[in-house]
Design a protein around this motif. Structure first.
Motif, PDB file in Angstrom:
ATOM      1  N   VAL A 224       0.867  -1.180   0.000  1.00 16.07           N
ATOM      2  CA  VAL A 224       0.000   0.000   0.000  1.00 16.07           C
ATOM      3  C   VAL A 224       0.901   1.226   0.000  1.00 16.07           C
ATOM      4  O   VAL A 224       1.626   1.475   0.968  1.00 16.07           O
ATOM      5  CB  VAL A 224      -0.921   0.035   1.238  1.00 16.07           C
ATOM      6  N   ASP A 225       0.876   2.013  -1.078  1.00 11.56           N
ATOM      7  CA  ASP A 225       1.749   3.188  -1.125  1.00 11.56           C
ATOM      8  C   ASP A 225       1.225   4.284  -0.202  1.00 11.56           C
ATOM      9  O   ASP A 225       0.085   4.237   0.277  1.00 11.56           O
ATOM     10  CB  ASP A 225       1.900   3.698  -2.561  1.00 11.56           C
ATOM     11  N   SER A 226       2.066   5.282   0.047  1.00  9.96           N
ATOM     12  CA  SER A 226       1.745   6.299   1.052  1.00  9.96           C
ATOM     13  C   SER A 226       0.526   7.139   0.685  1.00  9.96           C
ATOM     14  O   SER A 226      -0.266   7.515   1.555  1.00  9.96           O
ATOM     15  CB  SER A 226       2.957   7.211   1.277  1.00  9.96           C
ATOM     16  N   LYS A 227       0.347   7.434  -0.595  1.00  8.10           N
ATOM     17  CA  LYS A 227      -0.806   8.230  -1.021  1.00  8.10           C
ATOM     18  C   LYS A 227      -2.109   7.473  -0.766  1.00  8.10           C
ATOM     19  O   LYS A 227      -3.084   8.034  -0.248  1.00  8.10           O
ATOM     20  CB  LYS A 227      -0.677   8.581  -2.507  1.00  8.10           C
ATOM     21  N   LYS A 228      -2.118   6.205  -1.118  1.00  8.09           N
ATOM     22  CA  LYS A 228      -3.299   5.380  -0.898  1.00  8.09           C
ATOM     23  C   LYS A 228      -3.556   5.201   0.596  1.00  8.09           C
ATOM     24  O   LYS A 228      -4.700   5.246   1.060  1.00  8.09           O
ATOM     25  CB  LYS A 228      -3.112   4.013  -1.577  1.00  8.09           C
ATOM     26  N   ALA A 229      -2.478   5.014   1.357  1.00  7.46           N
ATOM     27  CA  ALA A 229      -2.613   4.828   2.803  1.00  7.46           C
ATOM     28  C   ALA A 229      -3.229   6.059   3.464  1.00  7.46           C
ATOM     29  O   ALA A 229      -4.068   5.934   4.364  1.00  7.46           O
ATOM     30  CB  ALA A 229      -1.250   4.531   3.416  1.00  7.46           C
ATOM     31  N   ALA A 230      -2.803   7.246   3.030  1.00  8.81           N
ATOM     32  CA  ALA A 230      -3.333   8.478   3.616  1.00  8.81           C
ATOM     33  C   ALA A 230      -4.841   8.574   3.430  1.00  8.81           C
ATOM     34  O   ALA A 230      -5.575   8.981   4.344  1.00  8.81           O
ATOM     35  CB  ALA A 230      -2.642   9.689   2.988  1.00  8.81           C
ATOM     36  N   ALA A 231      -5.323   8.179   2.259  1.00  9.38           N
ATOM     37  CA  ALA A 231      -6.762   8.202   1.994  1.00  9.38           C
ATOM     38  C   ALA A 231      -7.493   7.181   2.862  1.00  9.38           C
ATOM     39  O   ALA A 231      -8.591   7.448   3.374  1.00  9.38           O
ATOM     40  CB  ALA A 231      -7.022   7.930   0.515  1.00  9.38           C
ATOM     41  N   ILE A 232      -6.897   6.022   3.047  1.00  9.56           N
ATOM     42  CA  ILE A 232      -7.524   4.961   3.854  1.00  9.56           C
ATOM     43  C   ILE A 232      -7.585   5.362   5.319  1.00  9.56           C
ATOM     44  O   ILE A 232      -8.598   5.150   6.000  1.00  9.56           O
ATOM     45  CB  ILE A 232      -6.745   3.640   3.680  1.00  9.56           C
ATOM     46  N   LEU A 233      -6.525   5.969   5.832  1.00 11.70           N
ATOM     47  CA  LEU A 233      -6.455   6.320   7.252  1.00 11.70           C
ATOM     48  C   LEU A 233      -7.465   7.400   7.638  1.00 11.70           C
ATOM     49  O   LEU A 233      -7.856   7.498   8.806  1.00 11.70           O
ATOM     50  CB  LEU A 233      -5.035   6.777   7.609  1.00 11.70           C
ATOM     51  N   LYS A 234      -7.894   8.195   6.680  1.00 13.61           N
ATOM     52  CA  LYS A 234      -8.926   9.197   6.975  1.00 13.61           C
ATOM     53  C   LYS A 234     -10.231   8.524   7.381  1.00 13.61           C
ATOM     54  O   LYS A 234     -10.982   9.039   8.206  1.00 13.61           O
ATOM     55  CB  LYS A 234      -9.158  10.089   5.747  1.00 13.61           C
ATOM     56  N   THR A 235     -10.505   7.365   6.795  1.00 13.41           N
ATOM     57  CA  THR A 235     -11.737   6.630   7.094  1.00 13.41           C
ATOM     58  C   THR A 235     -11.517   5.587   8.183  1.00 13.41           C
ATOM     59  O   THR A 235     -12.419   5.332   8.997  1.00 13.41           O
ATOM     60  CB  THR A 235     -12.260   5.937   5.816  1.00 13.41           C
ATOM     61  N   LEU A 236     -10.332   4.990   8.212  1.00 11.76           N
ATOM     62  CA  LEU A 236     -10.040   3.921   9.165  1.00 11.76           C
ATOM     63  C   LEU A 236      -8.828   4.300  10.028  1.00 11.76           C
ATOM     64  O   LEU A 236      -7.735   3.732   9.877  1.00 11.76           O
ATOM     65  CB  LEU A 236      -9.765   2.609   8.415  1.00 11.76           C
ATOM     66  N   PRO A 237      -8.998   5.245  10.944  1.00 15.07           N
ATOM     67  CA  PRO A 237      -7.851   5.731  11.734  1.00 15.07           C
ATOM     68  C   PRO A 237      -7.289   4.714  12.720  1.00 15.07           C
ATOM     69  O   PRO A 237      -6.213   4.942  13.277  1.00 15.07           O
ATOM     70  CB  PRO A 237      -8.440   6.946  12.475  1.00 15.07           C
ATOM     71  N   PHE A 238      -7.991   3.595  12.943  1.00 17.81           N
ATOM     72  CA  PHE A 238      -7.469   2.576  13.863  1.00 17.81           C
ATOM     73  C   PHE A 238      -6.315   1.783  13.248  1.00 17.81           C
ATOM     74  O   PHE A 238      -5.603   1.068  13.949  1.00 17.81           O
ATOM     75  CB  PHE A 238      -8.585   1.616  14.293  1.00 17.81           C
ATOM     76  N   LEU A 239      -6.115   1.927  11.934  1.00 16.15           N
ATOM     77  CA  LEU A 239      -5.006   1.255  11.277  1.00 16.15           C
ATOM     78  C   LEU A 239      -3.708   2.040  11.485  1.00 16.15           C
ATOM     79  O   LEU A 239      -3.732   3.263  11.641  1.00 16.15           O
ATOM     80  CB  LEU A 239      -5.274   1.117   9.784  1.00 16.15           C
ATOM     81  N   ASP A 240      -2.594   1.340  11.475  1.00 18.18           N
ATOM     82  CA  ASP A 240      -1.270   1.964  11.523  1.00 18.18           C
ATOM     83  C   ASP A 240      -0.584   1.725  10.187  1.00 18.18           C
ATOM     84  O   ASP A 240      -0.670   0.633   9.618  1.00 18.18           O
ATOM     85  CB  ASP A 240      -0.422   1.365  12.648  1.00 18.18           C
ATOM     86  N   TYR A 241       0.116   2.762   9.711  1.00 11.91           N
ATOM     87  CA  TYR A 241       0.827   2.632   8.438  1.00 11.91           C
ATOM     88  C   TYR A 241       2.324   2.641   8.673  1.00 11.91           C
ATOM     89  O   TYR A 241       2.853   3.498   9.389  1.00 11.91           O
ATOM     90  CB  TYR A 241       0.469   3.777   7.490  1.00 11.91           C
ATOM     91  N   ASP A 242       3.006   1.648   8.089  1.00 10.99           N
ATOM     92  CA  ASP A 242       4.459   1.591   8.138  1.00 10.99           C
ATOM     93  C   ASP A 242       4.984   1.916   6.746  1.00 10.99           C
ATOM     94  O   ASP A 242       4.774   1.142   5.805  1.00 10.99           O
ATOM     95  CB  ASP A 242       4.930   0.203   8.573  1.00 10.99           C
TER      96      ASP A 242
END
Length: 253
Positions: free
Chosen positions: A83-101
């Motif tokens: 999952v690239d950083s741009k896609k991750a940023a969009a996902i985290l707006k809706t699912l903030p319980f996820l952590d991105y590495d």
């Protein structure tokens, strides 16, 4: 269908939140949950011992959000790879319980209590191999393994490897990750008495051929006890290592 899931369906019917017809459909498709764009494998943990993992490349942020939302009702840990950083940023707006590495390009939700077993050593030839290595490390950790990271010990400065050799030998399984010509795998394979899983990476100059050179080196290694996964496949190496590690840990119990 698991007992708690069955109870929830029956409660939804009793509360008029679910029609009897819809309940029958849920029972009929108990092995997967149907989305418009994906089928969530709901019995994978029961069959294989490991939960379903999301391969993020090629999926939109909206699709990953939908899949995670469906999965989190059924499994304690969530892992999405590639999952690239741009896609991750969009996902985290809706699912903030996820952590991105960012290094491993993984999205994760860890179970609150994970009992780590055994020890998997992840050894890289160079710092440039860390992206693949961290994909392996995050995967192994979310599957409940203790992970020891040993990075940048390639054959160009082989004394660095020897300085960490005793730590490597304490692991039940060793994942060796290397690009360039991939020689590190043969060296490690000749020095340890546990299974070695080799991961060729696409790191290297022109004749590395996008990882084909280390792949062929690893496949042709003269050291015994080495298995090889596909180019840049940190996830696959960690999955295999986790299965071996658990068997060894269970045998020691």
């Amino acid at each position: 269908m698991e007992q708690d899931q069955l109870l929830k369906v029956l409660q939804d019917v009793a509360n008029a939140a679910l029609t009897p017809a819809d309940a029958i459909q849920k029972f009929g498709n108990e092995s997967f949950e149907e989305l418009d764009y994906a089928k969530i494998d709901t019995t994978r943990t029961r069959r294989t011992g490991y939960p379903e993992v999301i391969y993020g490349a090629g999926k939109t942020a909206e699709q990953i959000i939908g899949i995670v939302t469906a999965m989190k009702e059924r499994q304690k840990s969530i892992l999405a790879t590639r999952v690239d950083s741009k896609k991750a940023a969009a996902i985290l707006k809706t699912l903030p319980f996820l952590d991105y590495d960012a290094t491993s390009e993984t999205l994760i939700a860890r179970a609150k209590k994970v009992e780590e077993v055994g020890n998997i050593a992840i050894v890289t030839a160079g710092t440039s191999d860390m992206k693949v290595a961290e994909e392996a490390a995050v995967t192994a950790e979310i599957f409940g393994n203790h992970v020891t990271r040993i990075y940048d010990v390639g054959v160009a400065g082989i004394h660095r490897l020897f300085a960490k050799l005793e730590i490597i030998r304490q692991a039940n399984v060793v994942i060796v990750i290397a690009g360039m010509e991939g020689a590190l795998t043969s060296v490690v394979g000749g020095l340890v008495d546990h299974p070695v899983i080799a991961v060729p990476t696409s790191i290297g100059y022109g004749s590395n051929l996008g990882g084909m050179t280390p792949l062929l080196t690893m496949l042709n290694s003269c050291s015994s006890g080495i298995s090889v996964v596909n180019i840049d496949n940190g996830f696959g190496a960690a999955y295999n290592a986790s299965m071996i590690n658990r068997l060894i840990s269970e045998a020691h119990e």
